[in-house]
Design a protein around this motif. Structure first.
Motif, PDB file in Angstrom:
ATOM      1  N   ALA A 119      19.406  -0.377  16.234  1.00  0.00           N
ATOM      2  CA  ALA A 119      20.368  -0.532  17.540  1.00  0.00           C
ATOM      3  C   ALA A 119      20.206   0.529  18.369  1.00  0.00           C
ATOM      4  N   LEU A 120      20.287   1.777  17.701  1.00  0.00           N
ATOM      5  CA  LEU A 120      20.312   3.039  18.744  1.00  0.00           C
ATOM      6  C   LEU A 120      19.121   3.300  19.279  1.00  0.00           C
ATOM      7  N   GLN A 121      17.863   2.884  18.395  1.00  0.00           N
ATOM      8  CA  GLN A 121      16.240   3.173  19.116  1.00  0.00           C
ATOM      9  C   GLN A 121      16.268   2.018  20.212  1.00  0.00           C
ATOM     10  N   TYR A 122      16.740   1.050  20.166  1.00  0.00           N
ATOM     11  CA  TYR A 122      16.941   0.077  21.276  1.00  0.00           C
ATOM     12  C   TYR A 122      17.735   0.538  22.512  1.00  0.00           C
ATOM     13  N   GLN A 123      18.791   0.938  22.263  1.00  0.00           N
ATOM     14  CA  GLN A 123      19.765   1.669  23.521  1.00  0.00           C
ATOM     15  C   GLN A 123      18.972   2.843  23.994  1.00  0.00           C
ATOM     16  N   VAL A 124      18.491   3.606  23.151  1.00  0.00           N
ATOM     17  CA  VAL A 124      17.574   4.911  23.907  1.00  0.00           C
ATOM     18  C   VAL A 124      16.583   4.320  24.648  1.00  0.00           C
ATOM     19  N   GLN A 125      15.506   3.355  24.125  1.00  0.00           N
ATOM     20  CA  GLN A 125      14.751   2.587  25.215  1.00  0.00           C
ATOM     21  C   GLN A 125      15.305   2.208  26.363  1.00  0.00           C
ATOM     22  N   GLU A 126      16.631   1.263  26.158  1.00  0.00           N
ATOM     23  CA  GLU A 126      17.035   0.850  27.359  1.00  0.00           C
ATOM     24  C   GLU A 126      17.685   1.887  28.359  1.00  0.00           C
ATOM     25  N   LEU A 127      18.336   3.141  27.989  1.00  0.00           N
ATOM     26  CA  LEU A 127      18.616   4.075  28.762  1.00  0.00           C
ATOM     27  C   LEU A 127      17.634   4.804  29.451  1.00  0.00           C
ATOM     28  N   THR A 128      16.546   5.043  28.478  1.00  0.00           N
ATOM     29  CA  THR A 128      15.358   5.850  29.117  1.00  0.00           C
ATOM     30  C   THR A 128      14.669   4.990  30.265  1.00  0.00           C
ATOM     31  N   SER A 129      14.458   3.716  30.284  1.00  0.00           N
ATOM     32  CA  SER A 129      13.874   2.880  31.409  1.00  0.00           C
ATOM     33  C   SER A 129      15.103   2.942  32.484  1.00  0.00           C
ATOM     34  N   LEU A 130      16.337   2.816  32.247  1.00  0.00           N
ATOM     35  CA  LEU A 130      17.294   2.985  33.337  1.00  0.00           C
ATOM     36  C   LEU A 130      17.071   4.254  34.231  1.00  0.00           C
ATOM     37  N   LEU A 131      17.085   5.380  33.347  1.00  0.00           N
ATOM     38  CA  LEU A 131      17.130   6.721  33.784  1.00  0.00           C
ATOM     39  C   LEU A 131      15.745   6.735  34.724  1.00  0.00           C
ATOM     40  N   LEU A 132      14.500   6.504  34.178  1.00  0.00           N
ATOM     41  CA  LEU A 132      13.537   6.311  34.932  1.00  0.00           C
ATOM     42  C   LEU A 132      13.647   5.501  36.378  1.00  0.00           C
ATOM     43  N   GLN A 133      14.316   4.268  36.305  1.00  0.00           N
ATOM     44  CA  GLN A 133      14.380   3.439  37.553  1.00  0.00           C
ATOM     45  C   GLN A 133      15.301   4.172  38.404  1.00  0.00           C
ATOM     46  N   LYS A 134      16.387   4.739  37.749  1.00  0.00           N
ATOM     47  CA  LYS A 134      16.956   5.620  38.841  1.00  0.00           C
ATOM     48  C   LYS A 134      16.502   6.829  39.601  1.00  0.00           C
ATOM     49  N   ASP A 135      15.860   7.432  38.915  1.00  0.00           N
ATOM     50  CA  ASP A 135      14.895   8.673  39.294  1.00  0.00           C
ATOM     51  C   ASP A 135      14.165   8.033  40.487  1.00  0.00           C
ATOM     52  N   ALA A 136      13.330   7.014  40.301  1.00  0.00           N
ATOM     53  CA  ALA A 136      12.501   6.262  41.225  1.00  0.00           C
ATOM     54  C   ALA A 136      13.307   5.834  42.529  1.00  0.00           C
ATOM     55  N   GLU A 137      14.667   5.223  42.162  1.00  0.00           N
ATOM     56  CA  GLU A 137      15.387   4.850  43.481  1.00  0.00           C
ATOM     57  C   GLU A 137      15.763   6.108  44.230  1.00  0.00           C
ATOM     58  N   ILE A 138      16.273   7.226  43.336  1.00  0.00           N
ATOM     59  CA  ILE A 138      16.666   8.566  44.041  1.00  0.00           C
ATOM     60  C   ILE A 138      15.364   8.879  44.881  1.00  0.00           C
ATOM     61  N   GLU A 139      14.297   8.805  44.450  1.00  0.00           N
ATOM     62  CA  GLU A 139      12.913   9.447  45.210  1.00  0.00           C
ATOM     63  C   GLU A 139      12.861   8.557  46.264  1.00  0.00           C
ATOM     64  N   ASP A 140      12.934   7.229  46.261  1.00  0.00           N
ATOM     65  CA  ASP A 140      12.826   6.406  47.477  1.00  0.00           C
ATOM     66  C   ASP A 140      13.792   6.752  48.522  1.00  0.00           C
ATOM     67  N   TYR A 141      15.148   6.942  48.168  1.00  0.00           N
ATOM     68  CA  TYR A 141      16.218   7.282  49.318  1.00  0.00           C
ATOM     69  C   TYR A 141      15.693   8.785  49.896  1.00  0.00           C
ATOM     70  N   ARG A 142      15.022   9.556  49.168  1.00  0.00           N
ATOM     71  CA  ARG A 142      14.858  10.906  49.508  1.00  0.00           C
ATOM     72  C   ARG A 142      13.750  10.710  50.825  1.00  0.00           C
ATOM     73  N   GLU A 143      12.723   9.833  50.257  1.00  0.00           N
ATOM     74  CA  GLU A 143      11.382   9.664  51.202  1.00  0.00           C
ATOM     75  C   GLU A 143      11.857   8.965  52.358  1.00  0.00           C
ATOM     76  N   SER A 144      12.905   8.161  52.460  1.00  0.00           N
ATOM     77  CA  SER A 144      13.580   7.604  53.475  1.00  0.00           C
ATOM     78  C   SER A 144      14.362   8.298  54.499  1.00  0.00           C
ATOM     79  N   GLY A 145      14.577   9.692  53.965  1.00  0.00           N
ATOM     80  CA  GLY A 145      15.477  10.522  54.921  1.00  0.00           C
ATOM     81  C   GLY A 145      16.787  10.911  54.223  1.00  0.00           C
ATOM     82  N   ALA A 146      17.247   9.978  53.306  1.00  0.00           N
ATOM     83  CA  ALA A 146      18.431  10.350  52.542  1.00  0.00           C
ATOM     84  C   ALA A 146      18.690  11.686  52.185  1.00  0.00           C
ATOM     85  N   ALA A 147      19.728  12.124  52.123  1.00  0.00           N
ATOM     86  CA  ALA A 147      20.228  13.570  51.658  1.00  0.00           C
ATOM     87  C   ALA A 147      21.678  13.636  51.099  1.00  0.00           C
ATOM     88  N   LEU A 148      21.781  14.238  50.029  1.00  0.00           N
ATOM     89  CA  LEU A 148      23.002  14.277  49.350  1.00  0.00           C
ATOM     90  C   LEU A 148      24.086  15.025  50.125  1.00  0.00           C
TER      91      LEU A 148
END
Length: 189
Positions: A119-148
């Motif tokens: 169960a923990l291995q599955y959760q780690v895989q899911e969280l890893t996938s989610l983090l990678l998706q979030k990084d891609a989303e943040i990078e897309d925002y940056r490329e579109s000119g968004a800033a923190l």
């Protein structure tokens, strides 16, 4: 009347707790009922158990005012000696545990640990996938000119390989620890 099978089934719902008797650390779980009790205790090298019905409990109980805990390991089993107070009354008890059968060890320790690990291995895989998706989303925002609006919210991209290496190092480190962590399992008092 609840038999030994029912007591053992009830034991499945009990959590493991970390207990120490002098210098010896154990994991233990127990189920106490009016009809008797069952105790399962392990040092992760061996697993012992004792099951006693109400008649055995009545024959073995001996009140005494002193408070102490001790254990004695032998090839034939494990003896735990407890002297304490229970609800204001003196309590004295000897647990005479024998090696637990393989099926009991598997049912109460091995299978639950493997299920939890999966169960923990599955959760780690899911969280890893989610983090990678979030990084891609943040990078897309940056490329579109968004800033923190706040620099303190800036994070570094998730590095999956580094995470896996650190995780395995922690697992190896934890495997070499001589005693149990009470933060993981809980404590029995």
């Amino acid at each position: 009347m609840e038999g030994s099978e029912e007591l053992e089934s009830s034991l499945l719902t009990q959590p493991w707790a970390s207990v120490c008797f002098g210098e010896s650390a154990f994991l233990a779980k127990a189920c106490f009922r009016d009809t008797g009790y069952i105790l399962l205790i392990s040092d992760l090298s061996s697993v012992w158990y004792e099951s006693a019905d109400a008649e055995t409990v009545g024959q073995r109980s001996k009140p005494d005012a002193a408070t102490s805990f001790s254990c004695h390991r032998a090839a034939s089993g494990l003896s735990l000696h407890v002297k304490s107070e229970l609800s204001g009354l003196p309590f004295y008890w000897d647990f005479h545990c024998c090696l637990a059968p393989v099926e009991m060890v598997s049912r109460h320790l091995v299978r639950p640990l493997i299920q939890m690990s999966l169960a923990l291995q599955y959760q780690v895989q899911e969280l890893t996938s989610l983090l990678l998706q979030k990084d891609a989303e943040i990078e897309d925002y940056r490329e579109s000119g968004a800033a923190l609006s706040r620099d303190r919210l800036q994070t570094k991209p998730f590095q999956e390989e580094m995470f896996q290496q650190n995780f395995m190092a922690e697992v190896r480190s934890a495997a070499s620890l001589p005693s149990f962590s009470t933060g993981v399992v809980g404590s029995w008092s």
